[in-house]
Design a protein around this motif. Sequence first.
Motif, PDB file in Angstrom:
ATOM      1  N   PHE A  67      32.070  28.070  27.137  1.00 57.28           N
ATOM      2  CA  PHE A  67      31.806  28.968  26.027  1.00 57.28           C
ATOM      3  C   PHE A  67      32.940  29.971  25.846  1.00 57.28           C
ATOM      4  CE2 PHE A  67      27.088  28.416  27.220  1.00 57.28           C
ATOM      5  CZ  PHE A  67      26.974  27.312  26.386  1.00 57.28           C
ATOM      6  N   SER A  68      33.100  30.404  24.618  1.00 53.75           N
ATOM      7  CA  SER A  68      33.972  31.529  24.323  1.00 53.75           C
ATOM      8  C   SER A  68      33.098  32.715  23.934  1.00 53.75           C
ATOM      9  CB  SER A  68      34.929  31.175  23.177  1.00 53.75           C
ATOM     10  OG  SER A  68      35.800  30.133  23.555  1.00 53.75           O
ATOM     11  N   ILE A  69      33.701  33.878  23.881  1.00 52.24           N
ATOM     12  CA  ILE A  69      32.959  35.074  23.494  1.00 52.24           C
ATOM     13  C   ILE A  69      33.604  35.712  22.262  1.00 52.24           C
ATOM     14  CG2 ILE A  69      32.097  35.515  25.816  1.00 52.24           C
ATOM     15  CD1 ILE A  69      34.243  37.686  26.142  1.00 52.24           C
ATOM     16  N   VAL A  70      32.769  36.342  21.459  1.00 51.56           N
ATOM     17  CA  VAL A  70      33.243  37.074  20.286  1.00 51.56           C
ATOM     18  C   VAL A  70      33.300  38.548  20.645  1.00 51.56           C
ATOM     19  CG1 VAL A  70      32.787  37.687  17.898  1.00 51.56           C
ATOM     20  CG2 VAL A  70      32.262  35.393  18.692  1.00 51.56           C
ATOM     21  N   CYS A  71      34.482  39.118  20.527  1.00 52.84           N
ATOM     22  CA  CYS A  71      34.676  40.532  20.826  1.00 52.84           C
ATOM     23  C   CYS A  71      34.900  41.313  19.538  1.00 52.84           C
ATOM     24  CB  CYS A  71      35.873  40.713  21.757  1.00 52.84           C
ATOM     25  SG  CYS A  71      35.651  39.981  23.395  1.00 52.84           S
ATOM     26  N   HIS A  72      34.733  42.627  19.647  1.00 54.37           N
ATOM     27  CA  HIS A  72      34.867  43.483  18.466  1.00 54.37           C
ATOM     28  C   HIS A  72      36.321  43.762  18.127  1.00 54.37           C
ATOM     29  CE1 HIS A  72      34.754  47.397  16.238  1.00 54.37           C
ATOM     30  NE2 HIS A  72      33.862  46.716  15.560  1.00 54.37           N
ATOM     31  N   ASP A  73      37.145  43.949  19.163  1.00 51.93           N
ATOM     32  CA  ASP A  73      38.562  44.232  18.935  1.00 51.93           C
ATOM     33  C   ASP A  73      39.340  43.956  20.213  1.00 51.93           C
ATOM     34  OD1 ASP A  73      38.050  46.424  20.603  1.00 51.93           O
ATOM     35  OD2 ASP A  73      37.807  47.804  18.916  1.00 51.93           O
ATOM     36  N   LEU A  74      40.624  44.240  20.197  1.00 47.29           N
ATOM     37  CA  LEU A  74      41.476  43.946  21.350  1.00 47.29           C
ATOM     38  C   LEU A  74      41.102  44.760  22.580  1.00 47.29           C
ATOM     39  CD1 LEU A  74      44.984  43.590  19.654  1.00 47.29           C
ATOM     40  CD2 LEU A  74      43.703  41.814  20.840  1.00 47.29           C
ATOM     41  N   SER A  75      40.697  46.003  22.387  1.00 44.71           N
ATOM     42  CA  SER A  75      40.321  46.817  23.550  1.00 44.71           C
ATOM     43  C   SER A  75      39.073  46.254  24.209  1.00 44.71           C
ATOM     44  CB  SER A  75      40.094  48.273  23.129  1.00 44.71           C
ATOM     45  OG  SER A  75      39.031  48.370  22.199  1.00 44.71           O
ATOM     46  N   ASN A  76      38.181  45.704  23.417  1.00 49.54           N
ATOM     47  CA  ASN A  76      36.973  45.049  23.926  1.00 49.54           C
ATOM     48  C   ASN A  76      37.334  43.831  24.772  1.00 49.54           C
ATOM     49  OD1 ASN A  76      34.004  43.602  22.444  1.00 49.54           O
ATOM     50  ND2 ASN A  76      34.129  45.099  24.076  1.00 49.54           N
ATOM     51  N   ILE A  77      38.345  43.079  24.339  1.00 51.51           N
ATOM     52  CA  ILE A  77      38.773  41.881  25.056  1.00 51.51           C
ATOM     53  C   ILE A  77      39.251  42.225  26.457  1.00 51.51           C
ATOM     54  CG2 ILE A  77      40.592  40.113  25.141  1.00 51.51           C
ATOM     55  CD1 ILE A  77      40.378  39.935  22.094  1.00 51.51           C
ATOM     56  N   ALA A  78      40.002  43.320  26.596  1.00 56.62           N
ATOM     57  CA  ALA A  78      40.619  43.668  27.866  1.00 56.62           C
ATOM     58  C   ALA A  78      39.608  43.921  28.975  1.00 56.62           C
ATOM     59  CB  ALA A  78      41.514  44.896  27.683  1.00 56.62           C
ATOM     60  N   THR A  79      38.358  44.159  28.609  1.00 58.49           N
ATOM     61  CA  THR A  79      37.314  44.336  29.617  1.00 58.49           C
ATOM     62  C   THR A  79      36.978  43.017  30.303  1.00 58.49           C
ATOM     63  OG1 THR A  79      36.346  46.158  28.355  1.00 58.49           O
ATOM     64  CG2 THR A  79      34.943  45.131  30.034  1.00 58.49           C
ATOM     65  N   TYR A  80      37.056  41.935  29.574  1.00 55.75           N
ATOM     66  CA  TYR A  80      36.568  40.649  30.062  1.00 55.75           C
ATOM     67  C   TYR A  80      37.669  39.637  30.349  1.00 55.75           C
ATOM     68  CZ  TYR A  80      32.473  42.859  28.092  1.00 55.75           C
ATOM     69  OH  TYR A  80      31.483  43.769  27.801  1.00 55.75           O
ATOM     70  N   ALA A  81      38.897  39.938  29.938  1.00 53.88           N
ATOM     71  CA  ALA A  81      40.010  39.018  30.156  1.00 53.88           C
ATOM     72  C   ALA A  81      41.285  39.804  30.444  1.00 53.88           C
ATOM     73  CB  ALA A  81      40.215  38.126  28.934  1.00 53.88           C
ATOM     74  N   ARG A  82      42.141  39.208  31.249  1.00 53.83           N
ATOM     75  CA  ARG A  82      43.430  39.826  31.543  1.00 53.83           C
ATOM     76  C   ARG A  82      44.421  39.418  30.454  1.00 53.83           C
ATOM     77  NH1 ARG A  82      42.157  37.888  36.562  1.00 53.83           N
ATOM     78  NH2 ARG A  82      43.853  36.372  36.544  1.00 53.83           N
ATOM     79  N   VAL A  83      45.021  40.415  29.847  1.00 54.07           N
ATOM     80  CA  VAL A  83      45.901  40.187  28.708  1.00 54.07           C
ATOM     81  C   VAL A  83      47.287  40.738  29.028  1.00 54.07           C
ATOM     82  CG1 VAL A  83      46.239  40.547  26.244  1.00 54.07           C
ATOM     83  CG2 VAL A  83      43.917  40.437  27.164  1.00 54.07           C
ATOM     84  N   SER A  84      48.286  39.856  29.078  1.00 61.01           N
ATOM     85  CA  SER A  84      49.658  40.298  29.311  1.00 61.01           C
ATOM     86  C   SER A  84      50.180  41.010  28.070  1.00 61.01           C
ATOM     87  CB  SER A  84      50.551  39.094  29.638  1.00 61.01           C
ATOM     88  OG  SER A  84      50.743  38.286  28.474  1.00 61.01           O
ATOM     89  N   ASN A  85      51.294  41.713  28.233  1.00 60.29           N
ATOM     90  CA  ASN A  85      51.883  42.412  27.098  1.00 60.29           C
ATOM     91  C   ASN A  85      52.285  41.443  25.995  1.00 60.29           C
ATOM     92  OD1 ASN A  85      51.627  44.924  28.326  1.00 60.29           O
ATOM     93  ND2 ASN A  85      53.666  44.846  29.258  1.00 60.29           N
ATOM     94  N   THR A  86      52.820  40.280  26.399  1.00 63.09           N
ATOM     95  CA  THR A  86      53.233  39.277  25.419  1.00 63.09           C
ATOM     96  C   THR A  86      52.025  38.718  24.683  1.00 63.09           C
ATOM     97  OG1 THR A  86      55.096  38.681  26.848  1.00 63.09           O
ATOM     98  CG2 THR A  86      54.533  37.148  25.079  1.00 63.09           C
ATOM     99  N   ALA A  87      50.968  38.427  25.435  1.00 61.72           N
ATOM    100  CA  ALA A  87      49.742  37.913  24.812  1.00 61.72           C
ATOM    101  C   ALA A  87      49.132  38.961  23.887  1.00 61.72           C
ATOM    102  CB  ALA A  87      48.739  37.494  25.879  1.00 61.72           C
ATOM    103  N   PHE A  88      49.185  40.216  24.296  1.00 60.21           N
ATOM    104  CA  PHE A  88      48.631  41.292  23.461  1.00 60.21           C
ATOM    105  C   PHE A  88      49.338  41.355  22.113  1.00 60.21           C
ATOM    106  CE2 PHE A  88      48.558  45.630  21.868  1.00 60.21           C
ATOM    107  CZ  PHE A  88      47.207  45.941  21.921  1.00 60.21           C
ATOM    108  N   ARG A  89      50.664  41.267  22.141  1.00 61.87           N
ATOM    109  CA  ARG A  89      51.421  41.337  20.886  1.00 61.87           C
ATOM    110  C   ARG A  89      51.064  40.154  19.980  1.00 61.87           C
ATOM    111  NH1 ARG A  89      55.523  43.275  24.448  1.00 61.87           N
ATOM    112  NH2 ARG A  89      56.370  41.173  24.698  1.00 61.87           N
TER     113      ARG A  89
END
Length: 210
Positions: A67-89
Amino acid sequence: MPAEIIEIFPDNPDMRKIRQVVDALKEGAIVIYPTDTVYAMGCDIFNTRAVERLCKIKGIKPQQNNFSIVCHDLSNIATYARVSNTAFRLMKRAFPGPFTFILPATGDLPKIMQTKRKTIGVRVPDHEIPQKIIEMLGNPIITTSVKDDIDDIIEYPNEIEVIYDQNKEKADIIIDGGWCGIEASTVVLAIDDDFEVIREGLGDFDEINR
């Protein structure tokens, strides 16, 4: 008991109806809802019984879920997944939009959602209905496409009558948000900075990866 159909207009969602859906999700409901790609089925990621039920509907074991999850925004994503700087951009250009990013999961992801792969797919759809639901709920919901597998051809039903006929005994609520689409999201593997498109869909990866 057959699913209840709730009509919500995406351009101006009735917040009383959004509250009705959110209250049902908190109580363990399975909900079908529109996105910017196709209709999806989901539940509150923190309601273990609902996740188990969704796994049963899909015919899989919880530890094998993809399953995937639907998040509200990028800050919400960072709680549940590790996001590199490159991936964030990259995701900043992609979201909200028709993309799913597969990222390394964090320990804050509910245990039942954690798999041996230790990854999680995340979405931020460009659609007011799931956005309002997640905002009011306060945490992500699961997204798994409503689809038909007929002779190895995957089709995504878009007519609410068809969706109801096929899923009225599976879901508790079906949100009629009108036409949304018949093409799934583009899936990008982003467990490191060597991004790979593993499913071509509605989103144009070259457009965001310039």
